[in-house]
Design an enzyme around this catalytic site. Structure first.
Site: not given
Lengths: 84, 354
Positions: A10, A13
């Site tokens: 996502c 990250c």
């Protein structure tokens, strides 16, 4: 030094990855950065939520995005402990 | 050909008119602050501040409420739900609280709540939150009890706490300002008082963001807010457009016949519709409002709203992979039966009160 970024991919990250790359560059250390995206593999580490940052097999941060300067000091601490 | 074209035109007109209808100033007043709050939650609340109550040693009366609270505070983005679900289950308080979190998250996060409240009504939004939490707790406990044997032996290791595990006062103050904007913006008060109030609060927010937050925090907050807006706004517009087209296609008699009154069967129909129709996050809200306008009773409507984000063919496949088919089948069964029941209870309570 081995650095792992734990997260299914996502935006958070990706941000951790970006900051880590910048931090490594600031310090000028040799580092191998690996992204772990598989949820079962992520759960091998003692974290409850992503994104996670692992330096030398030790979880240094999880569940939030640390700032670049935080990551710099995390890497420095790991280096000084010989934990890399 | 000619009739096909005019039919398409009617469809598009339906979608357009619902855009104009639904995305009124009132709805935007709810949504814009909600996006900023969602951004702040995701940027400024360290997850460990909540998940420390969800450790493996946590007592059930702490872990279950904490799981429900995480649904509200941490589940803003669907991409955090599954990792955190796996984390709570495998690393933390276990299957029960993890299931509670999985169930509660999509229904009670700030965006879903304000959108439901703004578009359909505060009564439905409150009922949605209360019933989602109540039934989330119930389903979690049932799952934990049914699988208590295999869960007891599954190995779990403790979680490393690595960062600030509490929410600082200044951050809480910042949240208070943002929530105040949302409340003033949606309150039914004189328009001048409202605008003045919002302007003052917005100034306060900017000042606090500038001096009360670190640069990293402020930047994260705006980044997250922007990310949510970018990710979710197209879905909102798409959902409203789709809902307008549904209104053109679906005859009101059909909706009234199937779900016009508060029977168990009507509630089940609401749930099953939610399962088989996959709408991305928050699209269920305008669709639900369309159903309401087409004559759906409020009980089945709520059943649909509860079931749609929880269960879809797609999410069933994902949880299947994580939990295995046995646990998944039991979970899906519980959700189907209990959301049907929840809708029915809500409809019955409304009938008694009304």
């Amino acid at each position: 030094m081995r650095i792992k970024i734990l997260g299914p991919g996502c935006a958070n990250c990706k941000k951790v990855e970006q900051y880590t790359l910048a931090a490594v560059e600031t310090l000028g250390v040799e580092a191998e950065i690996e992204k772990i995206t598989d949820l079962t593999e992520i759960m091998e580490y003692p974290i409850m939520s992503t994104p996670g940052l692992v330096i030398g097999e030790e979880v240094v941060c999880s569940g939030r995005v640390p700032s670049k300067s935080e990551i710099v000091s995390m890497i420095a601490t790991a280096l000084s402990r010989g934990n890399a | 050909m000619q009739s096909m074209l005019s039919w398409l035109l009617t469809l598009v007109q339906g979608g357009w008119s619902s855009l104009v209808d639904y995305l009124s100033a009132h709805v935007l007043m709810c949504l814009v602050p909600a996006f900023f709050i969602a951004g702040a939650m995701s940027a400024l609340i360290p997850q460990e501040a909540i998940t420390k109550y969800l450790g493996r040693a946590a007592k059930p009366w702490v872990a279950y409420p904490a799981a429900a609270a995480s649904g509200f505070l941490l589940a803003v983005c669907s991409c955090t739900i599954l990792p955190l679900f796996a984390g709570i289950w495998k690393r933390g308080a276990g299957l029960g609280p993890a299931i509670t979190f999985l169930f509660v998250g999509p229904a009670v996060n700030i965006l879903a709540l304000t959108y439901t409240g703004g578009l359909i009504g505060a009564d439905i939004a409150v009922a949605r939150a209360v019933l989602a939490v109540g039934f989330g707790l119930l389903i979690g406990m049932l799952m934990a009890w049914i699988f208590r044997q295999e869960e007891a032996v599954s190995p779990r290791t403790a979680v490393a706490v690595t960062g600030p595990a509490r929410i600082e006062r200044r951050i809480l103050g910042f949240f208070a300002l943002l929530v105040a904007i949302l409340l003033v913006g949606t309150a039914r008060i004189d328009v001048w008082v409202k605008n003045g109030g919002i302007a003052a609060l917005a100034l306060g927010t900017v000042a606090t963001a500038n001096w009360g937050l670190t640069r990293h925090e402020a930047r994260m907050w705006l980044d997250e807010t922007w990310k949510f807006s970018k990710q979710i706004f197209p879905l909102l517009i798409g959902g409203v457009f789709l809902a307008g087209m549904v209104k053109v296609i679906v005859p009101p008699e059909l909706v009234r016949n199937i779900a016009g009154s508060n029977t168990i069967l009507a509630n089940l129909a609401g749930v099953l519709f939610g399962v088989f129709m996959y709408f991305p996050t928050l699209m269920e809200v305008p669709i639900a409002r369309t159903f309401l306008e087409l004559g759906m009773a409020k009980g089945p409507l709520l059943a649909y709203l509860l079931a749609d984000p929880e269960l879809s063919i797609q999410s069933i496949l994902v949880t299947n992979k994580l939990m295995g088919w046995r646990k998944n089948a039991v979970y899906v069964g519980f959700v189907t039966v209990l959301t049907t029941l929840a809708g029915w209870i809500f409809g019955t309570v409304l009938a008694v009160l009304g």
